[in-house]
Design a protein around this motif. Structure first.
Motif: not given
Length: 84
Positions: A6-7, A10-11, A13-14
């Motif tokens: 998940a982390a 998220v990275i 996606a950013v």
């Protein structure tokens, strides 16, 4: 393991969102560069025309033209006809 995945997502996606924003800036800068290059070309043409005019103003023909038009001077024996 789930939290790490998940982390990472998220990275990613950013980073993807940042890349889109940076690409928009790059496109805007490219458009500005094209505009400025066109303006530079236009100013170079204008400078060339001014240089040609400067050379023309140093000729005898220009001096005669100005003397006739603005000062009303004529050559000796020359007759001027004006239309009424």
């Amino acid at each position: 393991m789930f939290l790490v995945t998940a982390a990472v997502l998220v990275i990613v996606a950013v980073i993807a969102i940042s890349a889109v924003g940076l690409q928009k800036k790059i496109d805007a800068y490219d458009a500005r560069i094209r505009e400025l290059q066109a303006e530079i070309q236009k100013e170079e043409e204008r400078a060339q025309k001014l240089e040609e005019f400067r050379k023309y103003t140093q000729t005898k023909g220009y001096v005669e033209e100005v003397a006739q038009e603005k000062l009303g001077l004529v050559y000796e024996g020359e007759i001027i006809f004006k239309q009424e």
